[in-house]
Design an enzyme around this catalytic site. Structure first.
Site, PDB file in Angstrom:
ATOM      1  N   GLY A  57       1.040  -1.210   0.004  1.00  0.00           N
ATOM      2  CA  GLY A  57       0.186  -0.018  -0.008  1.00  0.00           C
ATOM      3  C   GLY A  57       0.897   1.165  -0.096  1.00  0.00           C
ATOM      4  O   GLY A  57       1.855   1.290   0.647  1.00  0.00           O
ATOM      5  N   GLY A  76      -8.097  -7.605  -6.429  1.00  0.00           N
ATOM      6  CA  GLY A  76      -7.025  -7.496  -7.072  1.00  0.00           C
ATOM      7  C   GLY A  76      -6.339  -8.853  -6.661  1.00  0.00           C
ATOM      8  O   GLY A  76      -6.888  -9.924  -6.355  1.00  0.00           O
ATOM      9  N   HIS A  80      -2.319  -5.241  12.640  1.00  0.00           N
ATOM     10  CA  HIS A  80      -1.676  -5.109  11.594  1.00  0.00           C
ATOM     11  C   HIS A  80      -0.083  -5.346  11.647  1.00  0.00           C
ATOM     12  O   HIS A  80       0.741  -4.522  11.861  1.00  0.00           O
ATOM     13  CB  HIS A  80      -1.857  -3.601  10.817  1.00  0.00           C
ATOM     14  CG  HIS A  80      -1.449  -3.182   9.496  1.00  0.00           C
ATOM     15  ND1 HIS A  80      -1.704  -2.162   8.611  1.00  0.00           N
ATOM     16  CD2 HIS A  80      -0.782  -4.080   8.502  1.00  0.00           C
ATOM     17  CE1 HIS A  80      -1.583  -2.201   7.550  1.00  0.00           C
ATOM     18  NE2 HIS A  80      -0.927  -3.537   7.379  1.00  0.00           N
TER      19      HIS A  80
HETATM   20  O1  GLV Z   1      -0.186  -3.401   4.752  1.00  0.00           O
HETATM   21  C1  GLV Z   1       0.601  -3.809   4.321  1.00  0.00           C
HETATM   22  C2  GLV Z   1       1.424  -3.242   3.178  1.00  0.00           C
HETATM   23  O2  GLV Z   1       0.751  -2.305   2.403  1.00  0.00           O
HETATM   24  O3  GLV Z   1       2.456  -3.596   2.851  1.00  0.00           O
END
Ligand code: GLV
Length: 420
Positions: free
Chosen positions: A81, A190, A349
């Protein structure tokens, strides 16, 4: 020619860190503490730098570009991201962007399925409460006593629960639901979305719907005929919804109260499900319901969700359960209402867990399988939490890709992994 100066905002996974340390002919400023590089230090260090290797937790915005000045040639983020990068400003300045796609697809898809399973099978409440409030157990620990197995235990016999309400008093366990013959809705088909759908097909999902920009004919065909539907159609028709799309201005906050309201739900207590109450008489909030569907899982970015609206949707039983790998902010404050719901499982996360916290998670999960408690602990134990991609293989590969992008950018070459 002067030696290029690079700023690296974290210590990379071991093998890519070693590669970084072997670089000659660069002047490197690296933040070595196991927490985010403080913003003021980043701004201070970036002045006059040629390259930046950053994480998804570093904001690469106008301010940073301005402070960096004209020498900055490349921003290499160790993430797939890049919503933390102001790409408009980056492009305008002619700076290259590197990212780390593909390698984290499997790890993130696994995490998504893990959360979906945990939410669908009510892992948090069943595991932590043993299913029996009557035994005076608290919800955050193992019960003091496990109830013996019985044919109706934690099952979905609504009427029976009513009849036996004295037995089930105060218990509000919703039984698990299996995937067989259910519909999966993928927001963003995706790489990761497809990998999630592919895995869930093996669990018996009968239909895959997806929403997002444009039809993905090839991916849809690989999934045995996934159907492209408008977002509202996906909300209404899916039993399980997984968010796998990038965070953009368009997708930001797309899961608001209205979206949750449009999702399927068989949880008791919402207006739409009042017939259960009528049928079940005294059934209380969140009581036994056959096959609760309307499960929401987000492993993309916290920004897709209006969190207060999600809390309200859970509170009002608009949806059956939720699983989150990403939140806003990260880490999620320990007093967040989301952590209090038995039907909302949250993991941090996990990308940037400290070794200490990582060990704690691993050990506590092995020792007592108490996922909710151990992850909660992590929230307070680490300053930067970001799990989707947290496997050793993935992280190592991401580190190498980030270094390769950085080096190519410094040399003015085409980056091996660039989003545009
Ligand atoms: O969330 C994890 C990334 O975007 O690598």
């Amino acid at each position: 020619m002067s030696i290029p100066r690079i700023v690296v905002t974290r210590v990379l996974p071991p093998t890519s860190q070693a590669a970084l340390e072997k670089l000659s002919n660069v002047e490197m400023v690296q933040w070595k503490e196991d927490r985010n590089m403080p913003r003021d230090l980043l701004l201070n260090s970036i002045k006059g730098a040629d390259g930046l290797l950053c994480m998804l937790t570093d904001k690469v915005d106008q301010e940073l570009f301005k402070v960096a000045g004209p020498k900055l040639k490349v921003v290499s983020t160790m993430s797939v991201g890049f919503d933390h990068v102001d790409t408009a400003e980056l492009k305008q300045r002619g700076i290259k962007l590197g990212y780390t796609p593909d390698v984290l697809t499997d790890a993130t898809a696994d995490t998504t399925v893990m959360l979906l399973l945990a939410a669908a099978r009510r892992l948090k409440e069943h595991q932590s409460c043993g299913g029996w409030r009557d035994l005076n157990v608290t919800c955050h620990n193992y019960p003091t006593q496990w109830r013996e197995w019985g044919p109706n235990w934690l099952c979905a016999f609504c009427l029976m629960a009513t009849v036996s309400r004295h037995i089930f008093s105060q218990s509000n366990f919703i039984p698990g639901v299996q995937f067989t013959s259910k519909t999966l809705g993928v927001v963003g088909l995706g790489r990761i979305g497809e990998a999630v759908a592919h895995r869930l097909r093996a669990f018996g999902i009968s239909r895959v719907l997806y929403s997002g920009r444009g039809t993905k004919h090839e991916a849809a065909a690989r999934l045995g005929g996934a159907l492209h539907v408008p977002f509202h159609g996906l909300l209404a028709k899916s039993d399980f919804i997984v968010v796998c799309c990038a965070l953009t201005e368009e997708t930001k906050g797309m899961f608001n109260y209205d979206a949750f309201r449009r999702m399927k739900s068989s949880a008791v207590g919402s207006g739409r499900n009042r017939w259960w109450m009528v049928l079940g008489g005294e059934i209380g909030e969140g009581s036994y319901v056959m096959g609760a569907v309307g499960i929401f899982v987000n492993t993309a970015r916290g920004g897709h969700v209006v969190q207060d609206d999600l809390a309200r949707a859970l509170q009002e039983n608009l949806i059956a359960a939720a699983g989150l790998d990403v939140t806003t902010p990260e880490p999620l404050p320990t007093d967040s209402p989301l952590l209090g719901f038995k039907n909302c499982i949250v993991v941090p996360h996990i990308g940037e867990l400290s070794h200490k916290a990582r060990m704690f998670v691993i050990l506590s999960n092995i020792v007592d399988l108490n996922i909710s408690v151990s992850f909660l602990f992590c929230f307070s134990a680490v300053s930067s939490c970001a799990i989707g991609s947290a496997t050793t293989e993935t992280r190592d590969e991401m580190g190498h890709m980030a270094v390769a992008n950085l080096l190519a950018g410094l040399k003015g070459e085409t980056l091996p992994h660039a989003p545009f």
